[in-house]
Design an enzyme around this catalytic site. Structure first.
Site, PDB file in Angstrom:
ATOM      1  N   SER A   1      38.685 148.232   4.981  1.00 45.78           N
ATOM      2  CA  SER A   1      38.093 147.072   5.656  1.00 45.78           C
ATOM      3  C   SER A   1      36.766 147.436   6.297  1.00 45.78           C
ATOM      4  CB  SER A   1      39.040 146.536   6.726  1.00 45.78           C
ATOM      5  OG  SER A   1      38.404 145.471   7.415  1.00 45.78           O
TER       6      SER A   1
ATOM      7  N   LYS B   1      46.694 146.161   4.929  1.00 45.81           N
ATOM      8  CA  LYS B   1      45.356 145.571   4.768  1.00 45.81           C
ATOM      9  C   LYS B   1      45.469 144.052   4.574  1.00 45.81           C
ATOM     10  CE  LYS B   1      40.875 145.187   3.895  1.00 45.81           C
ATOM     11  NZ  LYS B   1      40.604 144.093   3.051  1.00 45.81           N
TER      12      LYS B   1
ATOM     13  N   HIS C   1      46.076 142.583   7.898  1.00 43.69           N
ATOM     14  CA  HIS C   1      44.789 142.648   8.613  1.00 43.69           C
ATOM     15  C   HIS C   1      43.945 141.417   8.268  1.00 43.69           C
ATOM     16  CE1 HIS C   1      40.469 143.407   8.288  1.00 43.69           C
ATOM     17  NE2 HIS C   1      40.558 144.209   9.327  1.00 43.69           N
ATOM     18  N   ASN C   2      43.860 141.107   6.996  1.00 42.60           N
ATOM     19  CA  ASN C   2      43.057 139.955   6.580  1.00 42.60           C
ATOM     20  C   ASN C   2      43.654 138.646   7.082  1.00 42.60           C
ATOM     21  OD1 ASN C   2      41.739 141.993   5.185  1.00 42.60           O
ATOM     22  ND2 ASN C   2      41.320 140.709   3.417  1.00 42.60           N
TER      23      ASN C   2
ATOM     24  N   GLU D   1      42.641 138.283  10.497  1.00 34.77           N
ATOM     25  CA  GLU D   1      41.203 137.929  10.472  1.00 34.77           C
ATOM     26  C   GLU D   1      41.030 136.406  10.269  1.00 34.77           C
ATOM     27  OE1 GLU D   1      38.883 140.481   7.764  1.00 34.77           O
ATOM     28  OE2 GLU D   1      37.929 138.662   7.028  1.00 34.77           O
TER      29      GLU D   1
ATOM     30  N   ARG E   1      41.542 126.176   6.228  1.00 32.79           N
ATOM     31  CA  ARG E   1      40.537 126.382   5.174  1.00 32.79           C
ATOM     32  C   ARG E   1      40.834 125.467   3.994  1.00 32.79           C
ATOM     33  NH1 ARG E   1      38.611 132.705   4.719  1.00 32.79           N
ATOM     34  NH2 ARG E   1      38.751 133.198   6.929  1.00 32.79           N
TER      35      ARG E   1
HETATM   36  P1  NBP Z   1      33.288 143.598  -7.548  1.00 29.91           P
HETATM   37  O1  NBP Z   1      34.588 143.126  -7.038  1.00 29.91           O
HETATM   38  O2  NBP Z   1      32.180 142.613  -7.690  1.00 29.91           O
HETATM   39  O3  NBP Z   1      33.507 144.326  -8.963  1.00 29.91           O
HETATM   40  C1  NBP Z   1      32.433 144.828  -9.715  1.00 29.91           C
HETATM   41  C2  NBP Z   1      32.810 146.164 -10.275  1.00 29.91           C
HETATM   42  O4  NBP Z   1      33.972 146.059 -11.111  1.00 29.91           O
HETATM   43  C3  NBP Z   1      31.700 146.709 -11.167  1.00 29.91           C
HETATM   44  O5  NBP Z   1      31.638 148.106 -10.975  1.00 29.91           O
HETATM   45  C4  NBP Z   1      32.191 146.356 -12.556  1.00 29.91           C
HETATM   46  O6  NBP Z   1      31.665 147.156 -13.577  1.00 29.91           O
HETATM   47  C5  NBP Z   1      33.653 146.639 -12.391  1.00 29.91           C
HETATM   48  N1  NBP Z   1      34.484 146.105 -13.468  1.00 29.91           N
HETATM   49  C6  NBP Z   1      34.744 144.827 -13.816  1.00 29.91           C
HETATM   50 BR1  NBP Z   1      34.033 143.349 -13.007  1.00 29.91          BR
HETATM   51  N2  NBP Z   1      35.560 144.709 -14.871  1.00 29.91           N
HETATM   52  C7  NBP Z   1      35.843 145.975 -15.216  1.00 29.91           C
HETATM   53  C8  NBP Z   1      36.645 146.525 -16.239  1.00 29.91           C
HETATM   54  N3  NBP Z   1      37.349 145.745 -17.066  1.00 29.91           N
HETATM   55  N4  NBP Z   1      36.717 147.873 -16.330  1.00 29.91           N
HETATM   56  C9  NBP Z   1      36.030 148.651 -15.477  1.00 29.91           C
HETATM   57  N5  NBP Z   1      35.242 148.176 -14.483  1.00 29.91           N
HETATM   58  C10 NBP Z   1      35.153 146.854 -14.361  1.00 29.91           C
HETATM   59  O7  NBP Z   1      32.757 144.825  -6.634  1.00 29.91           O
HETATM   60  P2  NBP Z   1      32.748 145.005  -5.047  1.00 29.91           P
HETATM   61  O8  NBP Z   1      32.331 143.754  -4.335  1.00 29.91           O
HETATM   62  O9  NBP Z   1      32.010 146.252  -4.812  1.00 29.91           O
HETATM   63  O10 NBP Z   1      34.283 145.214  -4.659  1.00 29.91           O
HETATM   64  C11 NBP Z   1      35.060 146.269  -5.207  1.00 29.91           C
HETATM   65  C12 NBP Z   1      36.467 146.169  -4.688  1.00 29.91           C
HETATM   66  O11 NBP Z   1      36.448 146.300  -3.281  1.00 29.91           O
HETATM   67  C13 NBP Z   1      37.161 144.840  -4.967  1.00 29.91           C
HETATM   68  O12 NBP Z   1      38.523 145.058  -5.227  1.00 29.91           O
HETATM   69  C14 NBP Z   1      37.021 144.086  -3.674  1.00 29.91           C
HETATM   70  O13 NBP Z   1      38.050 143.125  -3.498  1.00 29.91           O
HETATM   71  C15 NBP Z   1      37.131 145.218  -2.678  1.00 29.91           C
HETATM   72  N6  NBP Z   1      36.540 144.949  -1.382  1.00 29.91           N
HETATM   73  C16 NBP Z   1      35.345 144.330  -1.278  1.00 29.91           C
HETATM   74  C17 NBP Z   1      34.791 144.108  -0.017  1.00 29.91           C
HETATM   75  C18 NBP Z   1      33.461 143.455   0.113  1.00 29.91           C
HETATM   76  O14 NBP Z   1      33.029 143.216   1.257  1.00 29.91           O
HETATM   77  N7  NBP Z   1      32.749 143.179  -0.984  1.00 29.91           N
HETATM   78  C19 NBP Z   1      35.453 144.536   1.106  1.00 29.91           C
HETATM   79  C20 NBP Z   1      36.653 145.198   0.975  1.00 29.91           C
HETATM   80  C21 NBP Z   1      37.177 145.397  -0.278  1.00 29.91           C
HETATM   81  P3  NBP Z   1      30.401 146.640 -14.417  1.00 29.91           P
HETATM   82  O15 NBP Z   1      29.212 147.021 -13.606  1.00 29.91           O
HETATM   83  O16 NBP Z   1      30.500 147.386 -15.672  1.00 29.91           O
HETATM   84  O17 NBP Z   1      30.544 145.147 -14.588  1.00 29.91           O
END
Ligand code: NBP
Length: 475
Positions: free
Chosen positions: A128, A182, A185-186, A189, A286
């Site tokens: 988080s 987690k 936690h959400n 939130e 929501r």
């Molecule tokens: P995203 O959730 O937007 O995912 C993008 C990533 O997933 C890219 O690296 C993409 O690779 C890869 N990917 C996909 Br789409 N399909 C794939 C596949 N079939 N095989 C391998 N790789 C694949 O990224 P993020 O926002 O950085 O979040 C990552 C994780 O962290 C998620 O589970 C999210 O829920 C979690 N999270 C996010 C936050 C936040 O604030 N954003 C906070 C806490 C947790 P590519 O570049 O080749 O398309």
């Protein structure tokens, strides 16, 4: 020298986590399905530490010291499974695969079982703090085998947020325990944000300008309500839209989005039979905000007061809102922690609830002064629920008149406060010596012969409602 740890997924979360690891002196292997993303990350940040980029997954795996530690930060769901499936044939027994995404804990349980069968460790780590947290120090909730934590924990603890010299990362429990925590936690939130929204609407009902509201939240942030979400509420309310000159919040469409973790929290609570009514109200709030047809049809048909609140002493009422917000927040945290206690019992996790409060004190979105109080109350003695903690119960008792006054005024003025009122109802239900469930049992026995128990003797009973009216023992 081989890399200490690897990160798969170079979108915002994965690249920030990899940079955080490198900033703390770890040698970090990095890989992304689309190599251009890895190249971009290295071009922009390669000089910040010791990165080992790989274009092929096999090269990435080969660049890691053993046991291999691999954090997957890809889109949750199918992409996580696809990544795991591609990794399995490349790994060796004892290697550790970490899913740092927002996975549903039942998926984590399934994946852990599958990898355990292959001699691998699978760690579901809730992370988080959003993208800034990933870079500067998140709150990390890892679940998996204790053995894997011995190899992984020190690295995760080094990159987590630190509060009073202690890392916001601790071993949570086996298989899905980390992602479960987690998820809750959400859920908390969601409730926190709903309460803040209700306070905002009440302040608006009093006629405060957005600058005045921002000042109120800033003042609240210096007391018991001190928290990240209250702090940023003040900033969001103060923001003026450059295009229209209006407060930005007034030009934002009033339809809240969600990605599912709040819904999971409530669904899981329903399965466990644990009451998380304030969290559920936040999810439903929501949902109604994002129901344009229902809202348009109802707006045309339904009459009621305007939401304007008339009070003699505005400052006193604002302070009552603060107390209602604080008391409701305590109830939502209590409900979330109750869900963790019940989930732990049901899934066989040995979760230390006080330690959970401890690692939520920094890095994460719900970080708040209240969490230090919760940590110390759980450390002081075993609690069934936070609400029974002596200092908490005392302050809730002191706040309840204000809390009731705010809910009553909101109802009279037509300001919807489902969070405040359901939290207050939980408080009254939890403390009630008798609940109306006795009548429910009578009704169930009447129409369905569902039986009931008596307060004065053992056994299960049924009344012959439709015949002689006599009571019979059923067990
Ligand atoms: P995203 O959730 O937007 O995912 C993008 C990533 O997933 C890219 O690296 C993409 O690779 C890869 N990917 C996909 Br789409 N399909 C794939 C596949 N079939 N095989 C391998 N790789 C694949 O990224 P993020 O926002 O950085 O979040 C990552 C994780 O962290 C998620 O589970 C999210 O829920 C979690 N999270 C996010 C936050 C936040 O604030 N954003 C906070 C806490 C947790 P590519 O570049 O080749 O398309």
């Amino acid at each position: 020298q081989l890399a200490n740890i690897g990160v798969i997924g170079m979108a915002v979360m994965g690249s920030n986590l990899a940079r955080n690891l490198a900033h703390h002196g770890h040698r970090v292997a990095v890989f992304n399905r689309t190599t251009a993303r890895t190249d971009e990350m290295i071009a922009a940040h390669g000089s910040e530490g010791d990165f080992r980029p790989a274009a092929e997954l096999a090269d990435f795996v080969a660049s890691l010291e053993r046991p291999r530690r691999i954090i997957i930060m890809v889109k949750a769901g199918g992409p996580t499974d696809a990544t795991i499936d591609a990794l399995i044939p490349l790994l060796e027994p004892g290697d550790i695969v970490v899913d740092g995404g927002n996975a549903f804990f039942e998926d984590t349980r399934r994946r852990e079982e599958k990898l355990r069968g292959a001699g691998l460790h699978f760690v579901g780590a809730g992370i988080s703090g959003g993208e800034v947290g990933a870079l500067e120090g998140p709150s990390i909730m890892p679940g998996g085998s204790k053995e894997s934590y011995a190899a992984l924990g020190p690295i995760l603890e080094s990159i987590a947020a630190q509060v009073d010299g202690e890392p916001c990362c601790t071993y949570i429990g086996t298989d899905g325990a980390g992602h479960f925590v987690k998820m809750v936690h959400n859920g908390i939130e969601y409730a926190d944000m709903q309460f803040i929204g209700e306070a905002y609407e009440l302040l608006k009902g009093l006629g405060l300008s957005h600058t005045e509201m921002a000042d109120v939240f800033a003042t609240w942030n210096t007391g018991d309500l001190d928290s990240y979400l209250i702090e940023i509420t003040s900033e969001v309310l103060r923001k003026v839209d450059a295009a229209t000159g209006k407060p930005l919040v007034e030009v934002i469409v009033d339809a809240a989005g969600m990605k599912g973790t709040g819904t999971w929290t409530v669904q899981s609570a329903l399965n466990l039979g644990t009451p998380v009514s304030a969290i559920a109200e936040a999810v439903f709030a929501r949902a109604i905000s994002s129901s344009p047809d229902l809202r348009a049809a109802s707006q045309a048909a339904l009459a009621g007061p305007s939401g304007a609140i008339a009070v003699d002493d505005r400052a006193a009422f604002i302070d009552q809102i603060r107390q209602a917000l604080w008391a409701s927040k305590v109830v939502a945290y209590a409900q979330g922690l109750d869900e963790i206690r019940m989930g732990a019992a049901d899934y066989g996790w040995d979760i230390n609830v006080g330690e959970v409060a401890k690692i939520w004190r920094g890095g994460c979105i719900i970080r708040a002064k209240l969490l230090e109080r919760i940590r110390s109350e759980y450390a002081a003695g075993s609690l069934t629920t936070l609400l029974e903690a002596p200092s908490v119960a005392k302050e809730l008792a002191a706040s309840q008149d204000a809390w009731r006054a705010v809910v009553a005024a909101a109802v009279t003025a037509g300001v919807p406060v489902p969070g405040f009122s359901s939290a207050l109802a939980h408080y009254d239900q939890a403390r009630a010596p008798r609940l109306n469930a006795a009548l429910t049992q009578g009704l169930r026995d009447y129409f369905g012969a569902h039986t009931y128990r008596r307060v004065d003797k053992e056994g299960t009973f049924h009344t012959n409602w439709s015949t002689d009216g006599a009571e019979v023992r059923e067990d």
